[in-house]
Design a protein around this motif. Structure first.
Motif, PDB file in Angstrom:
ATOM      1  N   ASP A   1       0.825  -1.209   0.000  1.00 27.77           N
ATOM      2  CA  ASP A   1       0.000   0.000   0.000  1.00 27.77           C
ATOM      3  C   ASP A   1       0.859   1.259   0.000  1.00 27.77           C
ATOM      4  OD1 ASP A   1      -2.288  -1.562   0.004  1.00 27.77           O
ATOM      5  OD2 ASP A   1      -2.627  -1.352   2.167  1.00 27.77           O
ATOM      6  N   GLY A   2       1.932   1.253   0.785  1.00 26.60           N
ATOM      7  CA  GLY A   2       2.819   2.406   0.836  1.00 26.60           C
ATOM      8  C   GLY A   2       3.500   2.662  -0.492  1.00 26.60           C
ATOM      9  N   VAL A   3       4.013   1.605  -1.113  1.00 20.24           N
ATOM     10  CA  VAL A   3       4.672   1.743  -2.415  1.00 20.24           C
ATOM     11  C   VAL A   3       3.673   2.254  -3.451  1.00 20.24           C
ATOM     12  CG1 VAL A   3       5.709   0.434  -4.332  1.00 20.24           C
ATOM     13  CG2 VAL A   3       6.506   0.067  -1.988  1.00 20.24           C
ATOM     14  N   ASN A   4       2.475   1.683  -3.468  1.00 15.25           N
ATOM     15  CA  ASN A   4       1.495   2.106  -4.459  1.00 15.25           C
ATOM     16  C   ASN A   4       1.028   3.549  -4.237  1.00 15.25           C
ATOM     17  OD1 ASN A   4       1.455   0.017  -6.314  1.00 15.25           O
ATOM     18  ND2 ASN A   4       0.017  -1.188  -5.094  1.00 15.25           N
ATOM     19  N   ALA A   5       0.925   3.992  -2.999  1.00 18.02           N
ATOM     20  CA  ALA A   5       0.560   5.387  -2.729  1.00 18.02           C
ATOM     21  C   ALA A   5       1.638   6.328  -3.269  1.00 18.02           C
ATOM     22  CB  ALA A   5       0.348   5.604  -1.238  1.00 18.02           C
ATOM     23  N   LEU A   6       2.901   5.979  -3.057  1.00 15.01           N
ATOM     24  CA  LEU A   6       4.001   6.791  -3.573  1.00 15.01           C
ATOM     25  C   LEU A   6       4.014   6.797  -5.098  1.00 15.01           C
ATOM     26  CD1 LEU A   6       6.728   5.619  -1.063  1.00 15.01           C
ATOM     27  CD2 LEU A   6       5.748   7.929  -1.198  1.00 15.01           C
ATOM     28  N   ARG A   7       3.779   5.646  -5.687  1.00 17.63           N
ATOM     29  CA  ARG A   7       3.762   5.542  -7.142  1.00 17.63           C
ATOM     30  C   ARG A   7       2.604   6.347  -7.728  1.00 17.63           C
ATOM     31  NH1 ARG A   7       6.757   1.712  -9.620  1.00 17.63           N
ATOM     32  NH2 ARG A   7       5.162   1.288 -11.197  1.00 17.63           N
TER      33      ARG A   7
ATOM     34  N   LEU B   1      10.756   2.195   4.202  1.00 14.65           N
ATOM     35  CA  LEU B   1      10.299   2.740   2.926  1.00 14.65           C
ATOM     36  C   LEU B   1      10.642   4.228   2.837  1.00 14.65           C
ATOM     37  CD1 LEU B   1       8.847   2.445   0.231  1.00 14.65           C
ATOM     38  CD2 LEU B   1       6.668   2.706   1.462  1.00 14.65           C
ATOM     39  N   ALA B   2      10.431   4.971   3.911  1.00 19.60           N
ATOM     40  CA  ALA B   2      10.770   6.401   3.922  1.00 19.60           C
ATOM     41  C   ALA B   2      12.271   6.603   3.718  1.00 19.60           C
ATOM     42  CB  ALA B   2      10.304   7.039   5.225  1.00 19.60           C
ATOM     43  N   ALA B   3      13.089   5.766   4.354  1.00 21.03           N
ATOM     44  CA  ALA B   3      14.538   5.873   4.184  1.00 21.03           C
ATOM     45  C   ALA B   3      14.921   5.593   2.735  1.00 21.03           C
ATOM     46  CB  ALA B   3      15.256   4.916   5.132  1.00 21.03           C
ATOM     47  N   TRP B   4      14.305   4.582   2.117  1.00 21.11           N
ATOM     48  CA  TRP B   4      14.589   4.291   0.703  1.00 21.11           C
ATOM     49  C   TRP B   4      14.221   5.465  -0.184  1.00 21.11           C
ATOM     50  CZ3 TRP B   4      12.189  -1.232   1.051  1.00 21.11           C
ATOM     51  CH2 TRP B   4      13.173  -2.158   1.443  1.00 21.11           C
ATOM     52  N   MET B   5      13.137   6.147   0.158  1.00 22.29           N
ATOM     53  CA  MET B   5      12.708   7.293  -0.656  1.00 22.29           C
ATOM     54  C   MET B   5      13.673   8.468  -0.521  1.00 22.29           C
ATOM     55  SD  MET B   5      10.186   6.432  -2.528  1.00 22.29           S
ATOM     56  CE  MET B   5       9.482   7.998  -3.068  1.00 22.29           C
ATOM     57  N   ASP B   6      14.470   8.502   0.522  1.00 24.69           N
ATOM     58  CA  ASP B   6      15.458   9.562   0.704  1.00 24.69           C
ATOM     59  C   ASP B   6      16.746   9.314  -0.089  1.00 24.69           C
ATOM     60  OD1 ASP B   6      13.886  11.112   2.361  1.00 24.69           O
ATOM     61  OD2 ASP B   6      14.721  10.270   4.208  1.00 24.69           O
ATOM     62  N   ILE B   7      16.879   8.137  -0.676  1.00 27.92           N
ATOM     63  CA  ILE B   7      18.081   7.776  -1.446  1.00 27.92           C
ATOM     64  C   ILE B   7      17.684   7.708  -2.918  1.00 27.92           C
ATOM     65  CG2 ILE B   7      19.854   6.021  -1.805  1.00 27.92           C
ATOM     66  CD1 ILE B   7      19.232   5.114   1.134  1.00 27.92           C
ATOM     67  N   GLU B   8      18.338   8.502  -3.746  1.00 26.50           N
ATOM     68  CA  GLU B   8      17.937   8.622  -5.143  1.00 26.50           C
ATOM     69  C   GLU B   8      17.823   7.272  -5.860  1.00 26.50           C
ATOM     70  OE1 GLU B   8      19.193  10.828  -9.309  1.00 26.50           O
ATOM     71  OE2 GLU B   8      20.339  11.248  -7.490  1.00 26.50           O
ATOM     72  N   GLU B   9      18.836   6.418  -5.735  1.00 28.40           N
ATOM     73  CA  GLU B   9      18.819   5.135  -6.453  1.00 28.40           C
ATOM     74  C   GLU B   9      17.666   4.249  -5.988  1.00 28.40           C
ATOM     75  OE1 GLU B   9      21.576   6.266  -4.818  1.00 28.40           O
ATOM     76  OE2 GLU B   9      22.872   6.859  -6.476  1.00 28.40           O
ATOM     77  N   SER B  10      17.413   4.225  -4.693  1.00 25.93           N
ATOM     78  CA  SER B  10      16.320   3.403  -4.158  1.00 25.93           C
ATOM     79  C   SER B  10      14.965   3.981  -4.562  1.00 25.93           C
ATOM     80  CB  SER B  10      16.406   3.323  -2.634  1.00 25.93           C
ATOM     81  OG  SER B  10      17.610   2.714  -2.245  1.00 25.93           O
ATOM     82  N   ARG B  11      14.853   5.299  -4.524  1.00 33.39           N
ATOM     83  CA  ARG B  11      13.607   5.968  -4.918  1.00 33.39           C
ATOM     84  C   ARG B  11      13.292   5.659  -6.384  1.00 33.39           C
ATOM     85  NH1 ARG B  11      14.877  10.677  -3.245  1.00 33.39           N
ATOM     86  NH2 ARG B  11      15.841  11.402  -5.167  1.00 33.39           N
ATOM     87  N   GLU B  12      14.322   5.686  -7.238  1.00 28.41           N
ATOM     88  CA  GLU B  12      14.106   5.402  -8.655  1.00 28.41           C
ATOM     89  C   GLU B  12      13.578   3.992  -8.875  1.00 28.41           C
ATOM     90  OE1 GLU B  12      17.781   6.330 -10.630  1.00 28.41           O
ATOM     91  OE2 GLU B  12      17.481   8.491 -10.401  1.00 28.41           O
ATOM     92  N   VAL B  13      14.048   3.023  -8.084  1.00 21.85           N
ATOM     93  CA  VAL B  13      13.542   1.655  -8.194  1.00 21.85           C
ATOM     94  C   VAL B  13      12.054   1.628  -7.818  1.00 21.85           C
ATOM     95  CG1 VAL B  13      13.671  -0.669  -7.177  1.00 21.85           C
ATOM     96  CG2 VAL B  13      15.765   0.536  -7.820  1.00 21.85           C
TER      97      VAL B  13
ATOM     98  N   ASP C   1       5.243  -5.637 -10.760  1.00 22.07           N
ATOM     99  CA  ASP C   1       5.217  -6.669  -9.724  1.00 22.07           C
ATOM    100  C   ASP C   1       6.177  -6.300  -8.603  1.00 22.07           C
ATOM    101  OD1 ASP C   1       3.478  -8.345 -11.267  1.00 22.07           O
ATOM    102  OD2 ASP C   1       5.210  -8.944 -12.452  1.00 22.07           O
ATOM    103  N   LEU C   2       5.800  -6.692  -7.388  1.00 24.40           N
ATOM    104  CA  LEU C   2       6.613  -6.388  -6.216  1.00 24.40           C
ATOM    105  C   LEU C   2       6.784  -7.633  -5.371  1.00 24.40           C
ATOM    106  CD1 LEU C   2       6.500  -3.397  -3.879  1.00 24.40           C
ATOM    107  CD2 LEU C   2       5.936  -5.585  -2.887  1.00 24.40           C
TER     108      LEU C   2
END
Length: 128
Positions: A3-9, A79-91, A99-100
């Motif tokens: 749900d968190g990933v899909n909300a961000l997407r 998830l929030a920490a990943w969003m703070d890192i450009e490479e992880s956010r891009e993924v 698919d996840l």
């Protein structure tokens, strides 16, 4: 996590992703293996890459990317920490992903090893 990933997407105009049992299996294997190696990195103790692991798990699509972490934090903090890192956010926001897979392994100390894998289904249309 889904749900968190899909909300961000959705907020970025990317299509939603769905859970994949094969990608979950690849993520679970790697989370446990990182704990055994006691280091967060993308290579397995057998030298496997993320591509190797998703293929072994039977995923028929293309790997988009893999995010990993070693923390004592919750899934939303991770998830929030990943969003703070450009490479992880891009993924996470890659519009090709459909698919996840997601898993964690928690040690008796409380340390958690996280793995998130995104893939492009073999039937998915390329992003425009």
């Amino acid at each position: 996590m889904l749900d968190g990933v899909n909300a961000l997407r959705e907020a970025r105009g990317a299509p939603p992703v769905q859970l994949s049992s094969e990608l979950n299996a690849a993520a679970k294997t790697h989370a446990r293996d990182m704990s055994a190696q006691n280091r967060p990195w993308h290579f397995g103790s057998d030298g496997s890459s993320p591509i190797d692991r998703v293929e072994r798990a039977g995923y028929r699509g293309r790997l988009v990317g893999e995010n990993i972490s070693e923390t004592f934090e919750t899934e939303l903090q991770t998830l929030a920490a990943w969003m703070d890192i450009e490479e992880s956010r891009e993924v996470i926001l890659d519009p090709r992903a459909r698919d996840l897979g997601f898993a964690w392994f928690q040690e008796s100390s409380g340390k958690i090893w996280w793995t998130l894998v995104l893939g492009q289904s073999s039937g998915a249309r390329p992003a425009s």
